[in-house]
Design a protein around this motif. Structure first.
Motif, short mmCIF file in Angstrom:
data_model
loop_
_atom_site.label_atom_id
_atom_site.label_comp_id
_atom_site.label_asym_id
_atom_site.label_seq_id
_atom_site.Cartn_x
_atom_site.Cartn_y
_atom_site.Cartn_z
N GLN A 72 0.73 -1.07 0.26
CA GLN A 72 0.10 -0.07 0.36
C GLN A 72 0.85 1.25 0.30
N LEU A 73 2.14 1.20 1.03
CA LEU A 73 2.84 2.62 0.79
C LEU A 73 3.69 2.27 -0.77
N HIS A 74 3.86 1.52 -1.34
CA HIS A 74 3.75 1.53 -2.62
C HIS A 74 3.34 2.13 -3.55
N ARG A 75 2.18 2.65 -3.22
CA ARG A 75 0.87 2.27 -4.33
C ARG A 75 1.26 3.75 -4.04
N GLU A 76 1.11 4.59 -2.59
CA GLU A 76 0.36 5.93 -2.38
C GLU A 76 2.13 6.60 -2.45
N LEU A 77 3.00 6.46 -2.43
CA LEU A 77 4.59 6.98 -2.70
C LEU A 77 4.17 7.35 -4.56
N GLY A 78 4.00 6.33 -5.01
CA GLY A 78 3.62 6.40 -6.31
C GLY A 78 2.88 7.46 -6.42
#
Length: 798
Positions: free
Chosen positions: A371-377
Motif C-alpha cells: 500500500q505504501l508503494h502505491r501511495e508514494l506513486g
C-alpha cells in the motif's frame, strides 16, 4: 470545528507556568505556617509585603485560594482535562494544606492539654465544620490575647472544601451510571464503542483524542466496573451496561439515530459482525439517508480485514467501513519507522526489508508495504522512502507470495506492484548470515514477528552492527529509537495507535489525494494548504468528497469496491489516459454518460449541503472570510450560470476515482441478474402533502409507513403510494389543481424474486417480475412490471 492543536513549545510554556503556580502556592502555604508558629517573623518581611499573612487579611485568603484556580485554568489551556475520574489528587492537596495550616495555627495553643494530640484533634475537627478558638482575650496557652492567624481561616475553608469535594466525588461515583445515562441522552451526536478489553483501552484513548468535539464518547460494555471501564473513564467516556448475550439488546438502544462514528472492538470478529448486523437494522429505521457513518470493526486477521473493508466500503446509504486489528496497527507503525528518515543527517531507510516467518504480522507487513508503494506513486511524501523489495524468509514463502500476488493483481494494474521475493528457508542465524554475506547489511532491515525469536534477534544484532533488526516483544511497551545491542529495536504487537495516525484508511486516502492535488500548486489558498494546515471545514469536505464517491459508485453506478472478489486481474489504463477528456476517462473506468451525469449532480448537491450546513451562503463573488461562495447554487442553476463548472465537475469526479484506483481501491461492476439501466419517468399523478404520519399497503402486501410532510401520490390507475418530502420536489413539477408531472431519470433493473429492498418507508420483499428503481439520492423501491412499463421509458444509450 475542531480545536486547533497547540505546538509543543507553546504547551511547554503553559506547563512551566503551571509549575510556577504550584511553587508559589507551596511557598505561600509554607510562609503562612511559619507565621502561625512564630508571628514575630512578620517583622522580617519587607514593609510592602506585610499585608500578606496579617491576621484577618481578606487579600491573603483570596490570593492563596486563587492559586489552585489559576492552576486548573493553566491546565485547561494546555488542553488537559481538569479532573479525570475521582479527583483524589485535588482532595489530597486540599487536605494536606488544611492539616499543615491548622496544625501550625494550633501548635502553641494546647495549654494544659497534650502538646501534639490537642492541636491534631482541633485540626481534624475542621473537616467536620467545628472550629476550636483558643485565640483572643479568652484564649488558652500561648494563644491567649493573640489574634486568630489567617492560616487558621484558610485551613477552615480548605477543610470544608475537602469535605464537600469528597462528598460530591462519592455521590458521583455512586450515581455515575445514572449521570452517564443523562449525558448520553442529552448528547446531540454520539461516537459509540461496542465492547472493550484491556488491549483496546489505548485505542479508546486515541478515539477520544480524534473524535468530533460535538460528539459524546459512549462505550457499551458488559462490565462497567472492570479495569478497562475504569481506564476509559479517564478519557471522558460515558459507559452504558449492555448484556451482549441478549440478541436484541443492541438494536433496542435509543442511540443509533444520533450516531456519528461506530467502533466494534470485540476480539472475536464474528461477534463484531453479528453486532453490526443488529445495529445496521436499527440504523435503517433512523433518518440517516444523507450521511455516511464511519464504521470501524476489529478484525485481527489482516487479509480478512482487507476483504471486509472493501466489501463494505459503502453499504446502502449508511456506512463507510474500515477494519482495524493488532497486526495491521503494528504493521503501520513499523513501516512508518522503517521508511521515514529521521533528521537531515540520519541513516537512509533500507532498500530491502526481510520478513522472517509466516506469522499474521508478516501478512500485515507485506500488505502495508504494498500500500505504501502505491501511495508514494501518487504522492512522494518528504522524508519517506519505501523499500525497493521485500523478502519473505520462511519455509512455504513461495506459496504465500503466490497468494499475495493474486490479491495485489486484483487491486492494482499489472506491473505496478512492489516486488516481493521468496527465500524458502528456515530463518536461523546461520541461514540469515549466509543471505547477508553478499549484501550491505546497512541497506537491509530484518523483522522478526514472533517474540520467540528474541535470541535470534540479539545474535543477529551482535553479528551485524549496521543491520536494523526489529523484534516483536511480549514485554515492550512501545517502539523506541533506542537499542542496547547494535540496532536491535523491540516493539509490541498491540492496538496502540500513533497519535498522528489517520482515523481510518479513508481519511488516509483523503489526505493523500489532497496532498497529490495541492503539491502542484503554490499552496497559498485555503483549499491548497498542506493537510495539517487545512481549515477543519475544508479537511472535512475532502473526506466527504471521497466517502461520497465511495457511496455513489456503489449506490448510483451499481459497482462494488470489493475487487478482491473479482477473479480477473486489474488491467493497465491506456497510455494516453491522462490526456483524455473526463467523460472518456469515466467510460474507461466503467461509468456511462448518464451515470456520470447523475454522479456529478449528486456530488455537487452533497458539497452544497456540507457548506450550507457550516453557515456558507451564495454570493456573486466568492469571499472565504465572509463564508460566501459563487458556486452554492442548485445544479441546474449552476449549469445555467457557470457552464464551465460542468467540465470541472466531471474532471473532479474522474480525478477522485483515478486517485482511488491508484491507491488500490478499484471498483468493479456487480453481477446482478440484470444490470442497472437509465430510464426517464413518464405520466401524471394526483398528489397532496400530509401533515401527519400515515400508512399504506404496497402491492406485495407490506404495510408501509409514511412520515409527516411526505406526499400521498395516486397515479391514473388508482395506485397509491407515498413519496418522501425531500424527494418529491425534484421528481415532480406542478401542472395545476393538485396534479403533477413526473420528471427526472432513475436507474432500474429487474428484481430478484424474494430479495428484500430497503425503502424509505420500510423493507419490501420483491415479487416475481418486479423492477427495482433507484432515485438520485440512492433511495430504492420496487415497482410492479405493468406499472413500470407504463411509467418509465429507457433512455437511448443507457
Amino acid at each position: 470545528m475542531d480545536t486547533p492543536p497547540r505546538t509543543g513549545r507553546t504547551t511547554a510554556v503553559w506547563w512551566a507556568g503551571a509549575g510556577l503556580v504550584d511553587t508559589v502556592y507551596i511557598a505561600a502555604v509554607g510562609y503562612l505556617c511559619l507565621l502561625a508558629l512564630d508571628p514575630a517573623q512578620a517583622e522580617r518581611t519587607p514593609q510592602a509585603l506585610r499585608w500578606f499573612g496579617a491576621p484577618g487579611s481578606h487579600a491573603t485568603i483570596a490570593a492563596v485560594l486563587a492559586l489552585p484556580l489559576i492552576h486548573f485554568i493553566v491546565r485547561r489551556l494546555c488542553r488537559q482535562e481538569l479532573l479525570t475520574g475521582t479527583p483524589l489528587v485535588a482532595i489530597a492537596a486540599m487536605a494536606a494544606s488544611a492539616v499543615a495550616l491548622g496544625m501550625s495555627a494550633y501548635w502553641r495553643c494546647h495549654g494544659e492539654q497534650a502538646p501534639f494530640f490537642a492541636p491534631l484533634s482541633w485540626t481534624l475537627s475542621l473537616f467536620l465544620g467545628n472550629v476550636e478558638n483558643p485565640f483572643g482575650p479568652g484564649g488558652t496557652g500561648s494563644c491567649a490575647g493573640v489574634p486568630m492567624p489567617v492560616a487558621l481561616e484558610i485551613a477552615r475553608l480548605l477543610a470544608i472544601a475537602t469535605t464537600l469535594v469528597a462528598a460530591m466525588a462519592a455521590t458521583v461515583a455512586l450515581f455515575r451510571t445514572q449521570f452517564d445515562r443523562v449525558a448520553i441522552w442529552r448528547a446531540r451526536l454520539l461516537t459509540v464503542v461496542v465492547d472493550i478489553d484491556d488491549e483496546t483501552v489505548s485505542m479508546v484513548r486515541a478515539i477520544s483524542r480524534t473524535r468530533n468535539p460535538a460528539a459524546a464518547l459512549v462505550v457499551l460494555t458488559e462490565d462497567i466496573d472492570g479495569g478497562a471501564a475504569r481506564a476509559v473513564r479517564r478519557w471522558g467516556a460515558r459507559l452504558r451496561s449492555v448484556d451482549f448475550t441478549d440478541a436484541g439488546a443492541l438494536s433496542e438502544l435509543s442511540l443509533w439515530n444520533r450516531l456519528d462514528r461506530l467502533y466494534l472492538l470485540s476480539a472475536d470478529p464474528m461477534q463484531n459482525v453479528a453486532r453490526f448486523t443488529a445495529i445496521d437494522a436499527a440504523v435503517h429505521g433512523s433518518d440517516t439517508r444523507r450521511r455516511r457513518i464511519p464504521l470501524t470493526v476489529r478484525i485481527d486477521d489482516p487479509w480478512q480485514a482487507e476483504v471486509w473493508r472493501r466489501a463494505l466500503a459503502s453499504t446502502e446509504r449508511h456506512w463507510v467501513a474500515d477494519a482495524v486489528g493488532r497486526n495491521e496497527i503494528t504493521a503501520a507503525k513499523l513501516v512508518r519507522h522503517l521508511t521515514t528518515r529521521r533528521g537531515g543527517d540520519g541513516p537512509l531507510p533500507p532498500t530491502t526489508v526481510v520478513l522472517c516467518g509466516l506469522s499474521p504480522l508478516t501478512y500485515a507487513l507485506v500488505s502495508e508495504f504494498a500500500q505504501l508503494h502505491r501511495e508514494l506513486g501518487l504522492y512522494a511524501r518528504p522524508g519517506v522512502r519505501g523499500p525497493e523489495s521485500v523478502v519473505i524468509f520462511a519455509r512455504g514463502a513461495s506459496s504465500f507470495i503466490d497468494d499475495h500476488r493474486i490479491r495485489q493483481d486484483r487491486i492494482a494494474p499489472d506491473g505496478t506492484a512492489l516486488p516481493v521475493l521468496a527465500h524458502d528457508d528456515d530463518p536461523t542465524v546461520d541461514a540469515i548470515t549466509r543471505y547477508l554475506r553478499n549484501t550491505d547489511a546497512g541497506d537491509c532491515a530484518i523483522v522478526l514477528g514472533d517474540p520467540a525469536m528474541e535470541t535470534l534477534g540479539t545474535r543477529l544484532a551482535s553479528r551485524f552492527p549496521a543491520l536494523r533488526v526489529y523484534l516483536a516483544s511480549a514485554t515492550s511497551m512501545a517502539l523506541a529509537d533506542i537499542s542496547i545491542v547494535g540496532q536491535l529495536f523491540s516493539f509490541p504487537i498491540n492496538m496502540e495507535l500513533d497519535p498522528d495516525a489517520p482515523q481510518d484508511v479513508w481519511e488516509r486516502a483523503a489526505e493523500l489525494v489532497h496532498e497529490h492535488y495541492s503539491s502542484g500548486t503554490a499552496r497559498t489558498t485555503p483549499a491548497t494548504r498542506p493537510w495539517k494546515e487545512l481549515d477543519p471545514l475544508v479537511k472535512q469536505s475532502n473526506r466527504r468528497q471521497l466517502t461520497n464517491a465511495l457511496w455513489m459508485v456503489e449506490s448510483l453506478a451499481g459497482h462494488s469496491w470489493n475487487s478482491l472478489a473479482e477473479p480477473a486481474p486489474a488491467l493497465p489504463l491506456p497510455e494516453d489516459f491522462a490526456s483524455l477528456p473526463p467523460l472518456r476517462q469515466l467510460a474507461i473506468l466503467g461509468f456511462d454518460r448518464a451515470t456520470a451525469e447523475t454522479m456529478v449532480r449528486t456530488e455537487h448537491e452533497d458539497w452544497r449541503r456540507h457548506y450550507e450546513a457550516a453557515g456558507w451562503r451564495y454570493a456573486e463573488h466568492r469571499d472565504d472570510a465572509a463564508r460566501r461562495h459563487d458556486k452554492l447554487l442548485p445544479w441546474e442553476e449552476l449549469v445555467a450560470r457557470h457552464p464551465d463548472a460542468v467540465h470541472h465537475a466531471y474532471r473532479s469526479l474522474a480525478s477522485t476515482l483515478i486517485n482511488l484506483r491508484n491507491l488500490g481501491y478499484r471498483s468493479v461492476p456487480r453481477r446482478p441478474t440484470t444490470a442497472w439501466r437509465r430510464y426517464r419517468r413518464l405520466g401524471e399523478v394526483t398528489a397532496e402533502q400530509r401533515s401527519s404520519p400515515w400508512t399504506w399497503t404496497a402491492s406485495s402486501g407490506e404495510v408501509m409507513h409514511a412520515r409527516a410532510g411526505d406526499w400521498a401520490v395516486v397515479d391514473d390507475s388508482g395506485g397509491e403510494r407515498s413519496v418522501a418530502a425531500e424527494v418529491f420536489g425534484s421528481t415532480h413539477e406542478p401542472i395545476g389543481s393538485g396534479r403533477y408531472r413526473r420528471t427526472g431519470t432513475v436507474l432500474a433493473r429487474r428484481a430478484v424474486p424474494g430479495e428484500v429492498i430497503s425503502t424509505l418507508e420500510g423493507d419490501v420483499v420483491a415479487a416475481e417480475h418486479d423492477w427495482v428503481v433507484q432515485g438520485a439520492e440512492g433511495e430504492q423501491w420496487p415497482v410492479p412490471d405493468a406499472q413500470f412499463r407504463a411509467g418509465y421509458i429507457a433512455i437511448d444509450g443507457a
